[in-house]
Design an enzyme around this catalytic site. Structure first.
Site, short mmCIF file in Angstrom:
data_model
loop_
_atom_site.label_atom_id
_atom_site.label_comp_id
_atom_site.label_asym_id
_atom_site.label_seq_id
_atom_site.Cartn_x
_atom_site.Cartn_y
_atom_site.Cartn_z
N GLU A 178 0.85 -1.19 0.00
CA GLU A 178 0.00 0.00 0.00
C GLU A 178 0.89 1.24 0.00
OE1 GLU A 178 -3.01 0.14 3.04
OE2 GLU A 178 -2.85 2.31 3.21
N GLU A 183 -2.46 11.35 3.47
CA GLU A 183 -3.47 11.15 4.51
C GLU A 183 -3.41 12.34 5.46
OE1 GLU A 183 -4.30 6.80 5.84
OE2 GLU A 183 -2.14 7.07 5.79
#
Length: 434
Positions: A178, A183
């Site tokens: 990932e 974020e």
């Protein structure tokens, strides 16, 4: 406007247990097991490197009428809740929480409501939002992957722009890998995070760095561009062109680097969860994540993932980057094989030979016998175009039509390499060991 100053990068023990792909997404009828790539890309050189301009292989500018759902030819809309991180939202289908605004933007809206009487892992859902992915419709291996975004804000609000390995359906997470491009936990108004997750370094052990705006600036006040530049064995994060983190296999402490393969894209706005915590009385709803564009670009002559391994030569020693130094003009030499990333090379489908995110290069683009060979930023020139014949074990610089040669047939460590007329001698023979 002054450029923001990044914070330092670090391993983080405070990261969240990772989200996983919603089980409810399977009900949509799309497969996460076998995406069909529309393109494969390699990271474009930085300005001034002499390469041709980067070209988009995927570009979404969200043009369309206000209220329209995202283009279903490009985006899957996931449906359901997410117990993995103890998030609070229910992801809805269609345009209920993800819609165009008619001005060239996609707006993902999180609301404190539940008109559909949806059930979540904790009972009746308190919030709705949206999550999109390109699985089965687009994935890329290498390139510049970016989104221009105006952030949401508030305690418990958790937007993300990220990627999962296309083999997620076969190997699961975190073996799929990932890449979190951006974020934000909503109470950190001026900070974003970029992270790698893989086998042995997932969840709270992800390899992560963060970027801070100057004091007083807030990501939700304006659009910002969040990007990675991604090549074999190297990923670099930036915000508005300002690099703040660079990762290679050397950062993993011997754990597997699972990022030399295709990945698909995801966009979502989560509410609550282990990392950001739940909303509180200070959180204002609805919250909006506004995306101006998503773009993947690649240089002309795009390579596929290619073949990766060590190149062994004279006396069984390895082709090596001196001092494991990724700087331009670092000599490429013969050295005792030691398993480091300085000796791990990718033979790209475009004729490049890459390590540490850069290319094997004939110094100055020269073609004469004795031209030294070095590491240099990939730029698409003939100095970096090689042909490997696995049967003859020759590695030939194509414009020069000369072989990669160990100087003076000397098997000592740190002996330089050069171009030399192909002679069939042992100091010009290389085995790719994958």
């Amino acid at each position: 406007m002054s450029m923001p100053a990044p914070s330092s990068c670090s391993f983080s023990s405070s990261r969240r247990a990772r989200r996983g792909v919603l089980l409810a997404a399977l009900a949509l009828g799309f497969s996460l097991c076998a995406p069909q790539p529309l393109a494969t890309a390699t990271a474009p050189p930085p300005p001034g490197a002499g390469a041709a301009a980067a070209v988009p292989v995927f570009e979404e500018t969200f043009d369309g009428p206000a209220g329209a759902a995202p283009d279903a030819r490009r985006w899957n809309t996931e449906v359901g809740d997410n117990v993995n991180n103890r998030e609070r939202q229910y992801y809805t289908p269609g345009n209920a929480n993800a819609a165009l605004d008619g001005q060239g933007h996609l707006v993902i809206t999180a609301r404190r409501e539940n008109p559909g009487n949806y059930s979540c892992w904790y009972g009746r859902c308190e919030y709705t939002s949206a999550r999109l992915n390109t699985a089965g419709k687009f994935n890329a291996a290498y390139g510049r992957v970016e989104a221009r975004v105006k952030m949401s804000r508030g305690q418990g609000v958790w937007p993300a722009f990220w990627m999962l390995g296309q083999d997620f359906g076969q190997v699961g997470w975190p073996a799929s890998g990932e890449i979190d491009i951006m974020e934000n936990v909503g109470h950190e108004l001026g900070r974003v995070h970029g992270t790698l997750h893989g086998p042995g370094y997932s969840g709270g052990e992800g390899i992560t760095g963060s970027y801070n705006l100057p004091p007083g600036q807030v990501f939700a006040d304006a659009f910002h561009t969040f990007a990675i530049d991604w090549a074999p064995d190297v990923i670099t994060w930036s915000v508005d062109g300002q690099v703040y983190q660079r990762r290679t296999p050397a950062d993993l402490g011997g754990r597997a680097w699972v990022f030399n393969k295709p990945f698909f894209l995801l966009l979502n706005l989560a509410i609550g969860g282990n990392w950001p915590g739940d909303p509180d009385g200070s959180t204002v709803f609805p919250q909006r994540l506004v995306i101006d564009h998503v773009r993947v670009t690649a240089s002309p002559g795009t390579p596929g993932p290619g073949r990766t391994g060590v190149l062994t030569g004279l006396a069984g020693k390895c082709l090596d980057i001196a001092g494991a130094n990724p700087a331009d003009r670092t000599p490429v030499q013969l050295y005792t094989c030691n398993g480091t990333v300085a000796q791990r090379w990718t033979l790209g489908d475009d004729g490049t030979v890459r390590a540490l995110g850069k290319c094997l290069d004939a110094q100055g683009g020269q073609t004469a016998d004795g031209t030294r060979v070095q590491l240099y930023t990939c730029n698409g020139t003939g100095a970096q175009r090689w042909a490997y014949n696995s049967a003859a074990r020759d590695l030939v610089n194509v414009p020069a039509n000369k072989c990669l040669d160990v100087l003076g047939q000397n098997p000592a460590d740190a002996t330089p390499t050069q171009l030399w007329t192909c002679s069939g001698n042992p100091n010009q023979k290389w085995n790719l060991v994958v």
